[in-house]
Design a protein around this motif. Structure first.
Motif, short mmCIF file in Angstrom:
data_model
loop_
_atom_site.label_atom_id
_atom_site.label_comp_id
_atom_site.label_asym_id
_atom_site.label_seq_id
_atom_site.Cartn_x
_atom_site.Cartn_y
_atom_site.Cartn_z
N VAL A 1 0.84 -1.21 0.00
CA VAL A 1 0.00 0.00 0.00
C VAL A 1 0.87 1.25 0.00
O VAL A 1 0.59 2.24 -0.70
N LEU B 1 9.82 5.89 3.82
CA LEU B 1 10.66 5.45 4.95
C LEU B 1 10.20 4.06 5.37
O LEU B 1 9.04 3.88 5.76
N GLU B 2 11.08 3.08 5.25
CA GLU B 2 10.70 1.69 5.53
C GLU B 2 11.51 1.16 6.70
O GLU B 2 12.73 1.32 6.75
N ARG B 3 10.82 0.47 7.61
CA ARG B 3 11.47 -0.07 8.81
C ARG B 3 12.54 -1.11 8.47
O ARG B 3 13.63 -1.10 9.02
N LEU C 1 -0.54 -15.32 -0.76
CA LEU C 1 -1.52 -14.56 0.01
C LEU C 1 -2.81 -15.34 0.10
O LEU C 1 -3.64 -15.29 -0.81
N GLY D 1 -5.53 -14.15 -3.10
CA GLY D 1 -4.61 -13.16 -3.64
C GLY D 1 -5.34 -11.87 -3.94
O GLY D 1 -6.10 -11.38 -3.12
N VAL E 1 9.87 4.57 11.55
CA VAL E 1 9.35 5.86 12.04
C VAL E 1 9.13 5.75 13.55
O VAL E 1 8.47 4.83 14.02
N ASP F 1 2.12 1.89 7.34
CA ASP F 1 3.08 1.05 8.06
C ASP F 1 2.40 -0.12 8.75
O ASP F 1 2.87 -0.58 9.79
N ASP G 1 -3.47 -1.44 5.98
CA ASP G 1 -3.65 -2.03 7.32
C ASP G 1 -3.42 -1.02 8.43
O ASP G 1 -3.89 -1.22 9.56
N GLY H 1 -9.81 -13.01 2.14
CA GLY H 1 -8.74 -12.33 1.41
C GLY H 1 -9.08 -10.93 0.92
O GLY H 1 -9.10 -10.67 -0.27
N GLY I 1 -7.85 -7.82 2.72
CA GLY I 1 -7.07 -6.72 3.30
C GLY I 1 -6.25 -5.94 2.30
O GLY I 1 -6.28 -4.71 2.27
N LEU I 2 -5.50 -6.65 1.49
CA LEU I 2 -4.65 -5.94 0.52
C LEU I 2 -5.50 -5.25 -0.54
O LEU I 2 -5.22 -4.13 -0.95
N ASN I 3 -6.56 -5.93 -0.96
CA ASN I 3 -7.46 -5.31 -1.94
C ASN I 3 -8.00 -3.98 -1.41
O ASN I 3 -8.05 -2.97 -2.12
C1 LIG Z 1 -2.47 -15.15 6.28
C2 LIG Z 1 -2.87 -13.92 5.51
C3 LIG Z 1 -3.44 -14.06 4.26
C4 LIG Z 1 -3.85 -12.93 3.56
N1 LIG Z 1 -4.42 -13.09 2.34
C5 LIG Z 1 -4.86 -12.00 1.68
C6 LIG Z 1 -5.45 -12.14 0.40
O1 LIG Z 1 -5.58 -13.25 -0.14
N2 LIG Z 1 -5.87 -11.02 -0.22
C7 LIG Z 1 -5.75 -9.79 0.34
O2 LIG Z 1 -6.19 -8.81 -0.26
N3 LIG Z 1 -5.18 -9.62 1.55
C8 LIG Z 1 -4.72 -10.69 2.22
N4 LIG Z 1 -4.13 -10.53 3.43
C9 LIG Z 1 -3.97 -9.18 4.01
C10 LIG Z 1 -2.73 -8.47 3.44
O3 LIG Z 1 -1.57 -9.22 3.65
C11 LIG Z 1 -2.58 -7.11 4.10
O4 LIG Z 1 -3.82 -6.45 4.13
C12 LIG Z 1 -1.56 -6.25 3.35
O5 LIG Z 1 -0.28 -6.81 3.45
C13 LIG Z 1 -1.56 -4.82 3.88
O6 LIG Z 1 -0.61 -4.07 3.18
P1 LIG Z 1 0.02 -2.77 3.85
O7 LIG Z 1 1.00 -2.24 2.87
O8 LIG Z 1 -1.07 -1.90 4.35
O9 LIG Z 1 0.76 -3.31 5.16
P2 LIG Z 1 2.01 -4.30 5.25
O10 LIG Z 1 1.98 -5.31 4.17
O11 LIG Z 1 2.00 -4.78 6.66
O12 LIG Z 1 3.26 -3.36 5.01
C14 LIG Z 1 3.64 -2.40 6.00
C15 LIG Z 1 5.07 -1.98 5.75
O13 LIG Z 1 5.40 -0.98 6.70
C16 LIG Z 1 6.66 -1.29 7.30
N5 LIG Z 1 6.67 -0.71 8.65
C17 LIG Z 1 6.11 -1.18 9.78
N6 LIG Z 1 6.33 -0.33 10.81
C18 LIG Z 1 7.04 0.70 10.30
C19 LIG Z 1 7.56 1.90 10.86
N7 LIG Z 1 7.41 2.21 12.16
N8 LIG Z 1 8.23 2.75 10.04
C20 LIG Z 1 8.42 2.47 8.72
N9 LIG Z 1 7.95 1.34 8.16
C21 LIG Z 1 7.27 0.47 8.93
C22 LIG Z 1 6.72 -2.80 7.29
O14 LIG Z 1 8.06 -3.27 7.37
C23 LIG Z 1 6.07 -3.11 5.93
O15 LIG Z 1 7.02 -3.08 4.89
C24 LIG Z 1 -3.69 -11.64 4.14
C25 LIG Z 1 -3.09 -11.51 5.40
C26 LIG Z 1 -2.69 -12.64 6.09
C27 LIG Z 1 -2.08 -12.49 7.47
#
Ligand SMILES: Cc1cc2nc3c(=O)[nH]c(=O)nc-3n(C[C@H](O)[C@H](O)[C@H](O)COP(=O)(O)OP(=O)(O)OC[C@H]3O[C@@H](n4cnc5c(N)ncnc54)[C@H](O)[C@@H]3O)c2cc1C
Length: 507
Positions: free
Chosen positions: A12, A30-32, A45, A49, A151, A179, A300, A310, A312-314
């Motif tokens: 995201v 900025l990535e952790r 996923l 997916g 962060v 994050d 998230d 599935g 969350g990512l969508n």
């Molecule tokens: C078992 C499982 C199956 C799933 N299957 C699906 C699916 O089929 N379809 C679907 O749509 N979703 C699915 N999801 C949900 C999906 O994985 C998440 O919704 C998605 O990864 C969210 O993306 P994001 O970029 O918001 O967060 P994240 O993927 O969590 O990325 C967050 C990023 O921020 C970084 N970060 C964290 N803290 C800090 C900080 N303090 N400072 C800087 N960087 C930081 C992390 O290192 C990471 O790189 C699934 C989840 C799980 C657990």
């Protein structure tokens, strides 16, 4: 000073950064984590997916083929000619709490505004595949990514935000927290995060079974929980209704996973080895607003829920697509009053509905005494055309609707992939990141007015293969229809719609 700092280089965060860069903003991510390819991200996923709605979003940014290839999709499906597909027929369906649906049961008559498109269905993927493709696009767009930079502090005033990460201070006009579920930005910027407590702890793992034949394949609901085996060797999912009490900061040992698996499967199966494992819960929480001054949240960081179904990512990709162009227009000074706040008003209800969708699935899987009766009821409903169509509407991601205050049912929904006789499609026009006005009137009635928004709205006209009865549409950069007419409209009507979404015309 950058225009925007994005916290988190997950899918995201990268999508958001790319949207902003495409619109001409300077972006720092900025990535952790130091390592962009941690092994856990390579796990597939879930069962689904990305859904068709996300595939459509990737298509509208020219990334669909790259994302499908990186995800190992069937090469025959990558770039397949859309017209070869039976127009609006769904080709993939989800499940509800493990109860699968038959695509043939969807009533396409209630979905009148679908046209063939390269993005008719979703595809299986992994976080690693998605982030790799997005990181390549980020690099091409000049997005700066600093890794090993968690962060740890956020401040804001009327002019800017100041972010501390990895011991350094960075300043920008806006901060977008992407994050993840334990978002530091969400806490540091004082967002309220509300919702419901978990009933279970879930696990995904890659293991070696000593005796794999003891466990059936597929989604297995038992009196104590659930376990899932997919055709991918050694891949295991589990739900343990422990009230979500397992301390997930502890390492996931072979002994623990084996004891959970034995309990939920009712077998004495043995795990020889655990190669990868991760835990989650069904805690379902959402921030009450997606914006606090100069700090916004997406993905998230803004909402968490169980991965059942599935979504969350969508959901997060949808947030990024909705936010990017609005924040860019705000930075460029072209946004009409209040545009940035429509990010919350449009996306919060979509997120809330998905949280409810995941709660409803947990309720039907709960090992308590009443859930089996609920499950039988849902099972019966899913065997009806209306039931299957409803689930398709809710899970395909193609039918999210924003209330934009217009009465036409297409306004507020994703635009059909109109195709001009020369083969140009709406999805391709959107790849510039601009809005699009589609003028199907015989004498190009909107051309002079549309030119007043040059640089923000593209004008497209000409004979079209199937207009679905429309004469003119205004499509936002996120692919959402903002205005639509089925008669030759007075240009003033278009002018009002364009000003509402794209600000004052060029003078
Ligand atoms: C078992 C499982 C199956 C799933 N299957 C699906 C699916 O089929 N379809 C679907 O749509 N979703 C699915 N999801 C949900 C999906 O994985 C998440 O919704 C998605 O990864 C969210 O993306 P994001 O970029 O918001 O967060 P994240 O993927 O969590 O990325 C967050 C990023 O921020 C970084 N970060 C964290 N803290 C800090 C900080 N303090 N400072 C800087 N960087 C930081 C992390 O290192 C990471 O790189 C699934 C989840 C799980 C657990």
């Amino acid at each position: 000073m950058h225009d925007v700092i994005v916290a988190g280089a997950g899918p995201v965060g990268l999508f958001t950064a790319n949207e902003l860069a495409l619109a001409g903003c300077s972006v720092l991510v900025l990535e952790r984590d130091q390592d962009p390819h941690p092994p856990l991200k390579e796990l597939p996923l879930g069962l689904r997916g990305l859904n068709a709605g996300s595939a459509e979003t990737f298509y509208r940014r020219g990334l669909l083929q790259a994302a499908m290839k990186a995800s190992g999709a069937d090469p025959q499906k990558v770039g397949a000619e859309p017209e070869a597909v039976e127009a609006p027929d769904p080709r993939e369906l989800s499940h509800f709490a493990g109860m699968t649906l038959d695509a043939a049961d969807v009533d396409t008559a209630v979905l009148p505004y679908r046209l063939p498109s390269p993005a008719m269905e979703g595809f299986m993927t992994s976080l690693d595949a998605v982030t790799t493709v997005l990181a390549e696009q980020a690099s091409a767009l000049g997005v700066e990514i600093v890794r090993d930079a968690p962060v740890t502090a956020v401040g804001q005033d009327d002019e800017s935000v100041v972010v501390t990460a990895g011991g350094q201070q960075y300043r920008a006009q806006y901060l977008v927290g992407c994050d993840g579920g334990r978002s530091a930005v969400r806490q540091l910027a004082g967002f309220d995060f509300v919702g419901t407590d978990p009933l279970f702890t879930g696990y995904v793992a890659k293991v070696t079974f000593a005796d794999p034949d003891r466990l059936p394949m597929g989604f297995n609901l038992t009196e104590t929980g659930m376990f899932l085996r997919t055709p991918l060797e050694g891949h295991l999912g589990m739900m343990d209704f422990d009230g979500g009490t397992f301390d997930r900061s502890k390492p996931l040992t072979r002994e623990h996973l084996q004891s959970v698996l034995r309990r939920v499967s009712g077998t004495d199966v043995t795990l020889d080895e655990v190669h990868l494992a991760s835990g989650f819960t069904d805690r379902a929480m959402q921030v009450t607003t997606y914006r606090n001054g100069r700090v916004l949240l997406a993905g998230d960081a803004a909402h968490i829920h169980s991965p059942l179904g599935g979504q969350g990512l969508n959901l997060g990709i949808g947030d990024a697509m909705n936010l990017g162009w609005k924040l860019a227009a705000t930075l460029h000074g072209t946004a009409p009053e209040g545009l940035l706040d429509t990010y919350t008003t449009e996306r919060h209800p979509i997120g809330a509905a998905i949280l409810d969708w995941s709660r409803a699935q947990v309720a039907t899987m709960d090992p308590g005494p009443n859930a089996p009766a609920l499950r039988r009821l849902v099972h019966d409903l899913l065997r009806t055309t209306d039931g299957t169509t409803h689930v398709y509407r809710r899970t395909s991601g193609l039918f999210h609707h924003y209330d934009l205050g217009e009465s036409h049912p297409l306004v507020g929904s994703s635009g059909p992939d109109f195709c001009f006789e020369d083969g140009t499609r709406l999805g391709e026009l959107l790849q510039t990141g601009h809005g699009v006005v589609l003028d199907f009137t015989a004498d190009q009635a909107l051309r002079p007015t549309a030119q007043q928004w040059q640089g923000r709205i593209q004008y497209a006209t000409g004979p079209v293969r199937n207009s679905l009865g429309f004469t003119a549409l205004l499509v936002r950069p996120d692919g959402v229809v903002a205005w639509a007419r089925e008669h030759v409209p007075p240009p003033a009507e278009f002018e009002n719609a364009a000003a509402r979404w794209f600000g004052a015309m060029n003078r």
